[in-house]
Write a protein that holds these residues in place. Structure first.
Motif, PDB file in Angstrom:
ATOM      1  N   SER A 273       0.858  -1.195   0.000  1.00 25.42           N
ATOM      2  CA  SER A 273       0.000   0.000   0.000  1.00 25.42           C
ATOM      3  C   SER A 273       0.885   1.233   0.000  1.00 25.42           C
ATOM      4  O   SER A 273       2.059   1.172   0.369  1.00 25.42           O
ATOM      5  N   VAL A 274       0.304   2.353  -0.414  1.00 23.83           N
ATOM      6  CA  VAL A 274       1.031   3.625  -0.426  1.00 23.83           C
ATOM      7  C   VAL A 274       1.104   4.174   0.991  1.00 23.83           C
ATOM      8  O   VAL A 274       0.208   3.955   1.815  1.00 23.83           O
ATOM      9  N   SER A 275       2.175   4.912   1.282  1.00 25.58           N
ATOM     10  CA  SER A 275       2.395   5.530   2.589  1.00 25.58           C
ATOM     11  C   SER A 275       1.110   6.129   3.160  1.00 25.58           C
ATOM     12  O   SER A 275       0.441   6.936   2.513  1.00 25.58           O
ATOM     13  N   ALA A 276       0.781   5.761   4.395  1.00 24.19           N
ATOM     14  CA  ALA A 276      -0.472   6.208   5.019  1.00 24.19           C
ATOM     15  C   ALA A 276      -0.549   7.723   5.190  1.00 24.19           C
ATOM     16  O   ALA A 276      -1.569   8.333   4.819  1.00 24.19           O
ATOM     17  N   PRO A 277       0.480   8.400   5.737  1.00 21.37           N
ATOM     18  CA  PRO A 277       0.362   9.856   5.887  1.00 21.37           C
ATOM     19  C   PRO A 277       0.098  10.574   4.563  1.00 21.37           C
ATOM     20  O   PRO A 277      -0.682  11.528   4.513  1.00 21.37           O
ATOM     21  N   ILE A 278       0.738  10.107   3.494  1.00 18.69           N
ATOM     22  CA  ILE A 278       0.564  10.752   2.195  1.00 18.69           C
ATOM     23  C   ILE A 278      -0.858  10.548   1.677  1.00 18.69           C
ATOM     24  O   ILE A 278      -1.471  11.475   1.121  1.00 18.69           O
ATOM     25  N   GLN A 279      -1.422   9.373   1.868  1.00 19.59           N
ATOM     26  CA  GLN A 279      -2.795   9.151   1.417  1.00 19.59           C
ATOM     27  C   GLN A 279      -3.786  10.033   2.180  1.00 19.59           C
ATOM     28  O   GLN A 279      -4.710  10.607   1.589  1.00 19.59           O
ATOM     29  N   TYR A 280      -3.603  10.133   3.486  1.00 23.16           N
ATOM     30  CA  TYR A 280      -4.497  10.993   4.274  1.00 23.16           C
ATOM     31  C   TYR A 280      -4.374  12.453   3.834  1.00 23.16           C
ATOM     32  O   TYR A 280      -5.370  13.160   3.680  1.00 23.16           O
ATOM     33  N   ALA A 281      -3.144  12.905   3.604  1.00 22.28           N
ATOM     34  CA  ALA A 281      -2.929  14.295   3.197  1.00 22.28           C
ATOM     35  C   ALA A 281      -3.494  14.555   1.806  1.00 22.28           C
ATOM     36  O   ALA A 281      -3.997  15.654   1.525  1.00 22.28           O
ATOM     37  N   ALA A 282      -3.432  13.560   0.940  1.00 21.36           N
ATOM     38  CA  ALA A 282      -3.873  13.733  -0.447  1.00 21.36           C
ATOM     39  C   ALA A 282      -5.369  14.025  -0.550  1.00 21.36           C
ATOM     40  O   ALA A 282      -5.817  14.585  -1.564  1.00 21.36           O
ATOM     41  N   ILE A 283      -6.128  13.681   0.465  1.00 28.36           N
ATOM     42  CA  ILE A 283      -7.564  13.989   0.441  1.00 28.36           C
ATOM     43  C   ILE A 283      -7.772  15.480   0.211  1.00 28.36           C
ATOM     44  O   ILE A 283      -8.667  15.903  -0.534  1.00 28.36           O
ATOM     45  N   LYS A 284      -6.903  16.299   0.832  1.00 26.31           N
ATOM     46  CA  LYS A 284      -7.007  17.756   0.693  1.00 26.31           C
ATOM     47  C   LYS A 284      -6.782  18.223  -0.751  1.00 26.31           C
ATOM     48  O   LYS A 284      -7.269  19.272  -1.151  1.00 26.31           O
ATOM     49  N   ALA A 285      -6.023  17.452  -1.508  1.00 23.52           N
ATOM     50  CA  ALA A 285      -5.783  17.818  -2.904  1.00 23.52           C
ATOM     51  C   ALA A 285      -7.075  17.760  -3.713  1.00 23.52           C
ATOM     52  O   ALA A 285      -7.223  18.484  -4.710  1.00 23.52           O
ATOM     53  N   PHE A 286      -8.012  16.919  -3.280  1.00 23.11           N
ATOM     54  CA  PHE A 286      -9.251  16.729  -4.030  1.00 23.11           C
ATOM     55  C   PHE A 286     -10.460  17.415  -3.397  1.00 23.11           C
ATOM     56  O   PHE A 286     -11.519  17.482  -4.011  1.00 23.11           O
ATOM     57  N   THR A 287     -10.314  17.920  -2.180  1.00 19.93           N
ATOM     58  CA  THR A 287     -11.458  18.544  -1.503  1.00 19.93           C
ATOM     59  C   THR A 287     -11.306  20.057  -1.340  1.00 19.93           C
ATOM     60  O   THR A 287     -12.306  20.770  -1.278  1.00 19.93           O
ATOM     61  N   ASP A 288     -10.079  20.567  -1.249  1.00 24.05           N
ATOM     62  CA  ASP A 288      -9.879  22.013  -1.109  1.00 24.05           C
ATOM     63  C   ASP A 288      -9.943  22.713  -2.465  1.00 24.05           C
ATOM     64  O   ASP A 288      -9.760  22.081  -3.510  1.00 24.05           O
ATOM     65  N   ASP A 289     -10.172  24.002  -2.432  1.00 24.07           N
ATOM     66  CA  ASP A 289     -10.226  24.799  -3.655  1.00 24.07           C
ATOM     67  C   ASP A 289      -8.814  25.265  -4.018  1.00 24.07           C
ATOM     68  O   ASP A 289      -8.230  26.087  -3.321  1.00 24.07           O
ATOM     69  N   HIS A 290      -8.268  24.736  -5.116  1.00 21.26           N
ATOM     70  CA  HIS A 290      -6.923  25.110  -5.566  1.00 21.26           C
ATOM     71  C   HIS A 290      -6.972  25.926  -6.857  1.00 21.26           C
ATOM     72  O   HIS A 290      -5.992  25.975  -7.596  1.00 21.26           O
ATOM     73  N   SER A 291      -8.118  26.557  -7.112  1.00 24.35           N
ATOM     74  CA  SER A 291      -8.310  27.242  -8.398  1.00 24.35           C
ATOM     75  C   SER A 291      -7.328  28.390  -8.599  1.00 24.35           C
ATOM     76  O   SER A 291      -6.804  28.579  -9.708  1.00 24.35           O
ATOM     77  N   GLU A 292      -7.037  29.167  -7.554  1.00 26.33           N
ATOM     78  CA  GLU A 292      -6.096  30.282  -7.707  1.00 26.33           C
ATOM     79  C   GLU A 292      -4.687  29.761  -7.977  1.00 26.33           C
ATOM     80  O   GLU A 292      -3.973  30.280  -8.848  1.00 26.33           O
ATOM     81  N   TYR A 293      -4.306  28.742  -7.238  1.00 27.57           N
ATOM     82  CA  TYR A 293      -2.995  28.104  -7.417  1.00 27.57           C
ATOM     83  C   TYR A 293      -2.840  27.600  -8.855  1.00 27.57           C
ATOM     84  O   TYR A 293      -1.824  27.843  -9.520  1.00 27.57           O
ATOM     85  N   LEU A 294      -3.868  26.906  -9.362  1.00 28.45           N
ATOM     86  CA  LEU A 294      -3.809  26.350 -10.708  1.00 28.45           C
ATOM     87  C   LEU A 294      -3.854  27.439 -11.771  1.00 28.45           C
ATOM     88  O   LEU A 294      -3.128  27.367 -12.768  1.00 28.45           O
ATOM     89  N   ASP A 295      -4.681  28.450 -11.549  1.00 25.62           N
ATOM     90  CA  ASP A 295      -4.792  29.536 -12.519  1.00 25.62           C
ATOM     91  C   ASP A 295      -3.452  30.251 -12.679  1.00 25.62           C
ATOM     92  O   ASP A 295      -3.009  30.518 -13.808  1.00 25.62           O
ATOM     93  N   LYS A 296      -2.789  30.532 -11.577  1.00 21.67           N
ATOM     94  CA  LYS A 296      -1.485  31.200 -11.635  1.00 21.67           C
ATOM     95  C   LYS A 296      -0.432  30.288 -12.263  1.00 21.67           C
ATOM     96  O   LYS A 296       0.396  30.735 -13.058  1.00 21.67           O
ATOM     97  N   SER A 297      -0.464  29.011 -11.905  1.00 23.02           N
ATOM     98  CA  SER A 297       0.499  28.052 -12.473  1.00 23.02           C
ATOM     99  C   SER A 297       0.377  28.008 -13.990  1.00 23.02           C
ATOM    100  O   SER A 297       1.379  28.053 -14.715  1.00 23.02           O
ATOM    101  N   ARG A 298      -0.863  27.930 -14.480  1.00 21.08           N
ATOM    102  CA  ARG A 298      -1.094  27.874 -15.929  1.00 21.08           C
ATOM    103  C   ARG A 298      -0.602  29.137 -16.620  1.00 21.08           C
ATOM    104  O   ARG A 298       0.023  29.080 -17.688  1.00 21.08           O
ATOM    105  N   LYS A 299      -0.908  30.287 -16.033  1.00 20.58           N
ATOM    106  CA  LYS A 299      -0.503  31.558 -16.642  1.00 20.58           C
ATOM    107  C   LYS A 299       1.012  31.660 -16.761  1.00 20.58           C
ATOM    108  O   LYS A 299       1.541  32.085 -17.795  1.00 20.58           O
ATOM    109  N   ILE A 300       1.707  31.282 -15.694  1.00 17.46           N
ATOM    110  CA  ILE A 300       3.170  31.360 -15.705  1.00 17.46           C
ATOM    111  C   ILE A 300       3.751  30.414 -16.750  1.00 17.46           C
ATOM    112  O   ILE A 300       4.598  30.795 -17.557  1.00 17.46           O
ATOM    113  N   LEU A 301       3.284  29.171 -16.755  1.00 20.62           N
ATOM    114  CA  LEU A 301       3.811  28.189 -17.705  1.00 20.62           C
ATOM    115  C   LEU A 301       3.504  28.583 -19.150  1.00 20.62           C
ATOM    116  O   LEU A 301       4.356  28.447 -20.036  1.00 20.62           O
ATOM    117  N   LYS A 302       2.304  29.084 -19.384  1.00 24.56           N
ATOM    118  CA  LYS A 302       1.941  29.507 -20.743  1.00 24.56           C
ATOM    119  C   LYS A 302       2.845  30.634 -21.217  1.00 24.56           C
ATOM    120  O   LYS A 302       3.352  30.605 -22.347  1.00 24.56           O
TER     121      LYS A 302
END
Length: 420
Positions: A273-302
């Motif tokens: 199985s994958v590391s337990a702490p990482i799996q628990y933490a990863a829940i936040k990657a799918f439940t929190d709003d990361h739209s500003e983070y992603l929007d800025k990341s895309r703009k910079i890379l583009k």
């Protein structure tokens, strides 16, 4: 008098390893770090590692969950799989449940395992990511390339795909990746791909590791057209900046439940199985709003991609515009670097002369006489760039100030090309 005798034992290595070397993306990173340790100026355009930090809420959650120590279910933490299923049900426009999700130690491992499970021949577009083919070779699988070119924006050539499947009726697995590594382009002909896939009953693995970094901010997937026989491969390494966390997952539709069951068996006998702490933490990657983070990341890379392409074109280096992720394919055919006669020699010479590290087209399925290389434009402090970005300052001066290795590396390469 004492004599020390060295005894050599013959070791018989599986023949499938004979023509393989260490993954080229990892090798170029190690070579770059070696040159840096020698005091060389190196511009790391080789390894495609996200420059951005893990979102703060996700990183903080990992600290909070450090005490989690138990083995988890082979398929992954149920709470995490529920959230991944919700996320992909929304993004991929198909209803998934937690039982359709397998969490593994990186998407690369899961790609290896699905090839192991399926007694299918492999179809790969050219270009395609460096590890798809070596994994097939390790398992002694038969494989086929479907060639593409810049004139069709590196789209999958569906006519050639259809002809290949007509000639050979054996069961086949097609792996596609869009936005694409190495080209940075996205497939514009998903409808045509699906027509051929349905005609020949193909299983498709859609490697969607870069989908959240599509510059338009739209999640484009072949599952919108062919969900019943498409397996989604993804993880946290690219959009979430968490490559070293080694958390990947596959979304396998219920119609392919046999594959899910088989992969769970393999996981139970390999990584557990994958590391337990990482799996628990990863829940936040799918439940929190990361739209500003992603929007800025895309703009910079583009903007970085546009800056590089504009500068390269001035000195005859051709590139298709990147549409997502952090890669571009560079064509040196019309430059004086073409005298070195192969992509690998070009990359070797450029690294020696300028410190600009990139990978040759041969690593992605091209012939050696094609003067192509892949660049990954990630050699900058992503945290500082995100923090410094505002609506007015995304310009060449921003690149020079907050992405100095990108700026200097591009200038170094262009100056070298011009001097030949």
């Amino acid at each position: 008098m004492h004599y020390l005798h060295t005894i050599f034992f013959m070791v018989e290595i599986n023949k499938n390893f004979h023509n393989l070397e260490k993954s080229t993306t990892l090798a170029i990173n190690e070579k770059s770090n070696e040159l840096l340790s020698q005091g060389r100026e190196v511009y790391k355009f080789g390894l495609g590692q996200s420059p951005f930090p893990v979102p703060e809420s996700v990183a903080e959650e990992l600290q909070k969950k450090a005490h989690e120590k138990d083995y988890l279910a082979v398929a992954g933490l149920e709470e995490l799989r529920i959230e991944i299923a919700k996320y992909h049900s929304n993004k991929n426009k198909h209803n998934y449940s937690s039982s359709d999700i397998i969490v593994g130690p990186g998407s690369k491992e899961l790609l290896f395992q699905i090839q192991f499970v399926l007694n299918y021949e492999l179809i790969l577009p050219t270009p395609s990511w460096v590890s798809y083919l070596p994994q097939a070779i390790l398992m002694n699988k038969k494989f086929h390339f479907v060639k593409s070119n810049a004139s069709i924006n590196w789209d999958l050539n569906t006519q050639e795909l259809d002809e290949l499947c007509q000639k050979n009726k054996k069961a086949k697995l097609l792996i596609i990746n869009s936005p694409n590594n190495p080209s940075g382009t996205t497939f514009s002909n998903l409808n045509e791909i699906v027509e051929v896939a349905k005609k020949h009953n193909l299983i498709i693995v859609s490697d969607e590791i870069y989908c959240e970094l599509d510059y338009e901010g739209k999640y484009k997937s072949i599952t919108h057209l062919y969900p019943e026989r498409t397996i989604i491969n993804s993880g946290l390494s690219k959009w979430c900046g968490a490559g070293g966390w080694r958390l990947g997952y596959m979304v396998i539709p219920d119609a392919l439940k046999e594959i899910t069951n088989a992969m769970t068996i393999i996981g139970s006998e390999t990584y557990t199985s994958v590391s337990a702490p990482i799996q628990y933490a990863a829940i936040k990657a799918f439940t929190d709003d990361h739209s500003e983070y992603l929007d800025k990341s895309r703009k910079i890379l583009k903007y970085i991609s546009q800056f590089i392409r504009k500068r390269f074109l001035q000195d005859g280096i051709k590139c298709q515009p990147a549409q997502g992720g952090f890669y571009m394919l560079c064509d040196f055919t019309e430059t004086k670097l073409a005298k070195f006669n192969s992509g690998s020699l070009i990359c070797k010479k450029v690294l020696e002369e300028t410190g600009f590290a990139m990978l040759p087209g041969e690593d992605f399925g091209f012939e050696s006489n094609e003067m192509l290389s892949r660049i990954a434009f990630v050699d900058f402090d992503g945290a500082k760039a995100l923090q410094s970005l505002n609506d007015e300052n995304l310009n060449d001066q921003f690149i020079q100030e907050y992405c100095p290795k990108i700026y200097k590396g591009v200038e170094s390469l262009c100056s070298y090309v011009k001097s030949l």
